[in-house]
Design a protein around this motif. Sequence first.
Motif, PDB file in Angstrom:
ATOM      1  N   LEU A  92       0.887  -1.166  -0.116  1.00  0.00           N
ATOM      2  CA  LEU A  92      -0.019   0.057  -0.001  1.00  0.00           C
ATOM      3  C   LEU A  92       0.960   1.314  -0.037  1.00  0.00           C
ATOM      4  O   LEU A  92       1.928   1.323   0.674  1.00  0.00           O
ATOM      5  CB  LEU A  92      -0.923  -0.173   1.094  1.00  0.00           C
ATOM      6  N   THR A  93       0.284   2.281  -0.554  1.00  0.00           N
ATOM      7  CA  THR A  93       1.152   3.337  -0.666  1.00  0.00           C
ATOM      8  C   THR A  93       0.728   4.097   0.661  1.00  0.00           C
ATOM      9  O   THR A  93      -0.348   4.495   0.881  1.00  0.00           O
ATOM     10  CB  THR A  93       0.474   4.547  -1.928  1.00  0.00           C
ATOM     11  N   ALA A  95      -2.802  14.267   2.016  1.00  0.00           N
ATOM     12  CA  ALA A  95      -1.617  14.449   1.864  1.00  0.00           C
ATOM     13  C   ALA A  95      -0.972  15.161   0.862  1.00  0.00           C
ATOM     14  O   ALA A  95       0.050  16.037   0.973  1.00  0.00           O
ATOM     15  CB  ALA A  95      -0.689  13.060   2.149  1.00  0.00           C
ATOM     16  N   THR A  96      -1.558  15.088  -0.301  1.00  0.00           N
ATOM     17  CA  THR A  96      -1.099  15.721  -1.689  1.00  0.00           C
ATOM     18  C   THR A  96      -2.298  16.963  -1.952  1.00  0.00           C
ATOM     19  O   THR A  96      -1.831  17.498  -2.991  1.00  0.00           O
ATOM     20  CB  THR A  96      -0.964  14.537  -2.913  1.00  0.00           C
ATOM     21  N   ALA A 101      -7.427   4.360   2.724  1.00  0.00           N
ATOM     22  CA  ALA A 101      -6.212   4.959   2.342  1.00  0.00           C
ATOM     23  C   ALA A 101      -6.248   5.879   1.018  1.00  0.00           C
ATOM     24  O   ALA A 101      -5.354   6.501   1.090  1.00  0.00           O
ATOM     25  CB  ALA A 101      -5.660   3.436   1.776  1.00  0.00           C
ATOM     26  N   LEU A 102      -7.122   5.802   0.084  1.00  0.00           N
ATOM     27  CA  LEU A 102      -7.045   7.055  -0.976  1.00  0.00           C
ATOM     28  C   LEU A 102      -7.189   8.295  -0.244  1.00  0.00           C
ATOM     29  O   LEU A 102      -6.690   9.159  -0.730  1.00  0.00           O
ATOM     30  CB  LEU A 102      -8.405   6.378  -1.931  1.00  0.00           C
ATOM     31  N   ALA A 103      -8.350   8.352   0.656  1.00  0.00           N
ATOM     32  CA  ALA A 103      -8.360   9.705   1.554  1.00  0.00           C
ATOM     33  C   ALA A 103      -7.400  10.240   2.000  1.00  0.00           C
ATOM     34  O   ALA A 103      -6.887  11.370   1.877  1.00  0.00           O
ATOM     35  CB  ALA A 103      -9.583   9.661   2.155  1.00  0.00           C
ATOM     36  N   MET A 136       3.359  12.122  -0.642  1.00  0.00           N
ATOM     37  CA  MET A 136       3.558  13.407  -0.354  1.00  0.00           C
ATOM     38  C   MET A 136       5.150  13.803  -0.914  1.00  0.00           C
ATOM     39  O   MET A 136       5.395  14.726  -1.900  1.00  0.00           O
ATOM     40  CB  MET A 136       3.432  14.036   0.791  1.00  0.00           C
ATOM     41  N   ARG A 137       6.020  13.044  -0.568  1.00  0.00           N
ATOM     42  CA  ARG A 137       7.314  13.204  -0.827  1.00  0.00           C
ATOM     43  C   ARG A 137       7.681  13.130  -2.345  1.00  0.00           C
ATOM     44  O   ARG A 137       8.330  13.699  -3.041  1.00  0.00           O
ATOM     45  CB  ARG A 137       8.061  12.457   0.031  1.00  0.00           C
TER      46      ARG A 137
END
Length: 281
Positions: free
Chosen positions: A148-149, A194-195, A187-189, A155-156
């Motif tokens: 999972l991302t 973050a972005t 997880a998507l949220a 963000m980085r």
Amino acid sequence: MTRATLAEVLHPALEKRYAVAGVVCLGWEDARAYVSAAEAERAPIILQAGPGCRAHTPISVIGAMFRHLADAASIPVVLHLDHGATLEEAQAALAEGFTSIMFDGSSLPLDQNIRKTAEIVKLARSHGASSEGEVGFVGYDNGAASALTEPVDAMRFASETGVDAMAVAVGNVHLQQNPGDGIDEQALAGIAKATNGQVPLVIHGGSGVPALQRAALAKSSPICKFNIGTELRMVFGQALRRRVNDGTNEFDRLALLSSVHDPLAQTLRGILRQIGSSDRY
């Protein structure tokens, strides 16, 4: 409108809340059907040449085919290298007129993935092309497991590479023949937050995302691109099998392969309407 970059079709999608289909192409018959479907729906389309296609057909031939289809089309067509693994592959694709490059460094350590992806971003931009990268790891049905991302990594990655689109692993899996459990929306949220919702997100393995969720996320999240491969390849195989087994003893390849066009185009038109990209051009 003819050749377009990934950024040119995804930025409007992000702003207006719809998604664009990245269709996995294996040859002339499917690529032509996909552009035909996109024109009928007045939708942008992303023609993708993945590793399997490139192993079967030289990149120069794929590039000529994609350019021909794009230049004859009345809607934006992105010429996209999918899952590129090296700088040399990216250079070869750009030399053939590809307008978008995906570098897949998802199996590398994060620092190395960022460094190599940033190199591809810089190269692509020097050619007026767009770029896509992947953070986390999208696994394979009955194969390598996903990782999972992590939002902090996303963000980085987005900040340090400058990619135009970012593929993420949020429950999606390559090569699923039937809808699976779908996207992990929590997880998507986290990634979207973050972005700041400003980076177009890409879902590889879009065939395995349930249709209703695919439609909902296209409207409500930064997902701007669904890669669709297995779903359409299954339609191709089923249509061809019906034609081969229809009892006519047909042997001409042109007659046999022509049978896949309408089923492919019809199926893709439904997907384009589903993810909201119809009537955009």
